[in-house]
Design an enzyme around this catalytic site. Sequence first.
Site, PDB file in Angstrom:
ATOM      1  N   LYS A  79       0.887  -1.255   0.078  1.00  0.00           N
ATOM      2  CA  LYS A  79      -0.023  -0.070  -0.022  1.00  0.00           C
ATOM      3  C   LYS A  79       0.897   1.277   0.099  1.00  0.00           C
ATOM      4  O   LYS A  79       2.204   1.236   0.476  1.00  0.00           O
ATOM      5  CB  LYS A  79      -0.914  -0.083   1.294  1.00  0.00           C
ATOM      6  CG  LYS A  79      -2.067  -1.265   1.225  1.00  0.00           C
ATOM      7  CD  LYS A  79      -2.759  -1.045   2.300  1.00  0.00           C
ATOM      8  CE  LYS A  79      -4.198  -2.131   2.099  1.00  0.00           C
ATOM      9  NZ  LYS A  79      -5.013  -1.831   3.226  1.00  0.00           N
ATOM     10  N   TYR A  96     -12.456  -0.958  -3.314  1.00  0.00           N
ATOM     11  CA  TYR A  96     -13.126  -1.502  -1.953  1.00  0.00           C
ATOM     12  C   TYR A  96     -14.729  -1.543  -1.858  1.00  0.00           C
ATOM     13  O   TYR A  96     -15.191  -1.210  -0.865  1.00  0.00           O
ATOM     14  CB  TYR A  96     -12.539  -0.627  -1.125  1.00  0.00           C
ATOM     15  CG  TYR A  96     -11.171  -0.787  -0.744  1.00  0.00           C
ATOM     16  CD1 TYR A  96     -10.801  -2.259   0.228  1.00  0.00           C
ATOM     17  CD2 TYR A  96      -9.967  -0.023  -0.841  1.00  0.00           C
ATOM     18  CE1 TYR A  96      -9.689  -2.539   0.231  1.00  0.00           C
ATOM     19  CE2 TYR A  96      -8.611  -0.508  -0.414  1.00  0.00           C
ATOM     20  CZ  TYR A  96      -8.454  -1.806   0.302  1.00  0.00           C
ATOM     21  OH  TYR A  96      -7.356  -1.983   0.627  1.00  0.00           O
ATOM     22  N   ASN A 116      -2.024   0.177   6.820  1.00  0.00           N
ATOM     23  CA  ASN A 116      -1.566  -1.095   7.189  1.00  0.00           C
ATOM     24  C   ASN A 116      -0.879  -1.911   6.223  1.00  0.00           C
ATOM     25  O   ASN A 116      -0.583  -3.167   6.082  1.00  0.00           O
ATOM     26  CB  ASN A 116      -2.778  -2.070   7.998  1.00  0.00           C
ATOM     27  CG  ASN A 116      -3.730  -2.375   6.619  1.00  0.00           C
ATOM     28  OD1 ASN A 116      -3.578  -1.875   5.641  1.00  0.00           O
ATOM     29  ND2 ASN A 116      -4.716  -3.239   6.962  1.00  0.00           N
ATOM     30  N   HIS A 146      -2.264  -5.380   1.569  1.00  0.00           N
ATOM     31  CA  HIS A 146      -3.568  -5.976   1.255  1.00  0.00           C
ATOM     32  C   HIS A 146      -3.318  -7.399   0.730  1.00  0.00           C
ATOM     33  O   HIS A 146      -2.483  -7.549  -0.077  1.00  0.00           O
ATOM     34  CB  HIS A 146      -4.307  -5.149   0.376  1.00  0.00           C
ATOM     35  CG  HIS A 146      -5.572  -5.789  -0.091  1.00  0.00           C
ATOM     36  ND1 HIS A 146      -6.744  -5.919   0.612  1.00  0.00           N
ATOM     37  CD2 HIS A 146      -6.021  -6.463  -1.283  1.00  0.00           C
ATOM     38  CE1 HIS A 146      -7.849  -6.390  -0.013  1.00  0.00           C
ATOM     39  NE2 HIS A 146      -7.248  -6.930  -1.347  1.00  0.00           N
ATOM     40  N   GLU A 149     -10.372  -9.108  -7.927  1.00  0.00           N
ATOM     41  CA  GLU A 149      -9.270  -8.370  -7.386  1.00  0.00           C
ATOM     42  C   GLU A 149      -8.074  -8.289  -8.443  1.00  0.00           C
ATOM     43  O   GLU A 149      -7.488  -7.474  -8.896  1.00  0.00           O
ATOM     44  CB  GLU A 149      -8.615  -8.398  -6.060  1.00  0.00           C
ATOM     45  CG  GLU A 149      -9.842  -7.813  -5.021  1.00  0.00           C
ATOM     46  CD  GLU A 149      -9.423  -8.227  -3.486  1.00  0.00           C
ATOM     47  OE1 GLU A 149      -8.405  -8.565  -3.276  1.00  0.00           O
ATOM     48  OE2 GLU A 149     -10.122  -7.914  -2.577  1.00  0.00           O
TER      49      GLU A 149
HETATM   50  P1  CMP Z   1      -7.331  -4.401   3.691  1.00  0.00           P
HETATM   51  O1  CMP Z   1      -6.957  -5.745   4.122  1.00  0.00           O
HETATM   52  O2  CMP Z   1      -6.986  -3.749   2.565  1.00  0.00           O
HETATM   53  O3  CMP Z   1      -9.092  -4.512   3.787  1.00  0.00           O
HETATM   54  C1  CMP Z   1      -9.785  -3.384   3.780  1.00  0.00           C
HETATM   55  C2  CMP Z   1      -9.057  -2.375   4.685  1.00  0.00           C
HETATM   56  O4  CMP Z   1      -9.834  -1.463   5.253  1.00  0.00           O
HETATM   57  C3  CMP Z   1      -8.025  -2.878   5.453  1.00  0.00           C
HETATM   58  O5  CMP Z   1      -7.151  -3.275   5.061  1.00  0.00           O
HETATM   59  C4  CMP Z   1      -7.745  -1.556   6.275  1.00  0.00           C
HETATM   60  O6  CMP Z   1      -6.674  -0.743   5.365  1.00  0.00           O
HETATM   61  C5  CMP Z   1      -8.936  -0.750   6.224  1.00  0.00           C
HETATM   62  N1  CMP Z   1      -9.794  -0.809   7.481  1.00  0.00           N
HETATM   63  C6  CMP Z   1     -10.245  -2.050   7.839  1.00  0.00           C
HETATM   64  N2  CMP Z   1     -10.879  -1.742   9.377  1.00  0.00           N
HETATM   65  C7  CMP Z   1     -10.713  -0.377   9.603  1.00  0.00           C
HETATM   66  C8  CMP Z   1     -11.311   0.342  10.479  1.00  0.00           C
HETATM   67  N3  CMP Z   1     -11.652   0.102  11.564  1.00  0.00           N
HETATM   68  N4  CMP Z   1     -10.647   1.697  10.483  1.00  0.00           N
HETATM   69  C9  CMP Z   1     -10.086   2.223   9.365  1.00  0.00           C
HETATM   70  N5  CMP Z   1      -9.559   1.398   8.271  1.00  0.00           N
HETATM   71  C10 CMP Z   1      -9.992  -0.044   8.404  1.00  0.00           C
END
Ligand code: CMP
Length: 140
Positions: free
Chosen positions: A10, A50, A113, A116, A127
């Site tokens: 990311k 998303y 984070n 993905h 995806e």
């Molecule tokens: P990802 O695995 O890409 O899937 C959905 C994404 O939403 C996740 O990683 C995070 O980047 C984001 N995400 C999931 N939960 C939260 C949350 N509670 N607050 C903010 N972002 C979130």
Amino acid sequence: MTERTLAIIKPDAVAKGVAGQILSRIEQGGFTLLAAKLIHLSHEQAAGFYIVHRERPFYGSLCSFMTTGPCLALVLEGDDVIRRWRDLMGATDPAKAAPGTIRRDFASSIESNAVHGSDSAESAAFEVSYFFAALEICPR
Ligand code: CMP
């Protein structure tokens, strides 16, 4: 069973300069790399990717975060690769991610984070085709 998954390094991880370290973990983990693309998503492109999260309170913020810089999209292949890549990533919230996982080591928040991974075969099919045309995927 051999399967494919979409992985994304990311924008936060690319900006921090840790994409190479994450790629190294992917290679050392025995994942086969079939495709890679550095891409700076538009808000519309992030929102489409998303779309399953459109009702979540964090949807708008997540889509904005994904447009903050380029990300590195990857197609990985291997036995049980969807689960194995999710195991290597660690829990969505880095505070809950196990030691040695990518999110534990490189993520800064539940939103930023670092990586993905597709969560099912159905998601992976959507995806992978969202980011890559068939001709951009190199069978091995
Ligand atoms: P990802 O695995 O890409 O899937 C959905 C994404 O939403 C996740 O990683 C995070 O980047 C984001 N995400 C999931 N939960 C939260 C949350 N509670 N607050 C903010 N972002 C979130």
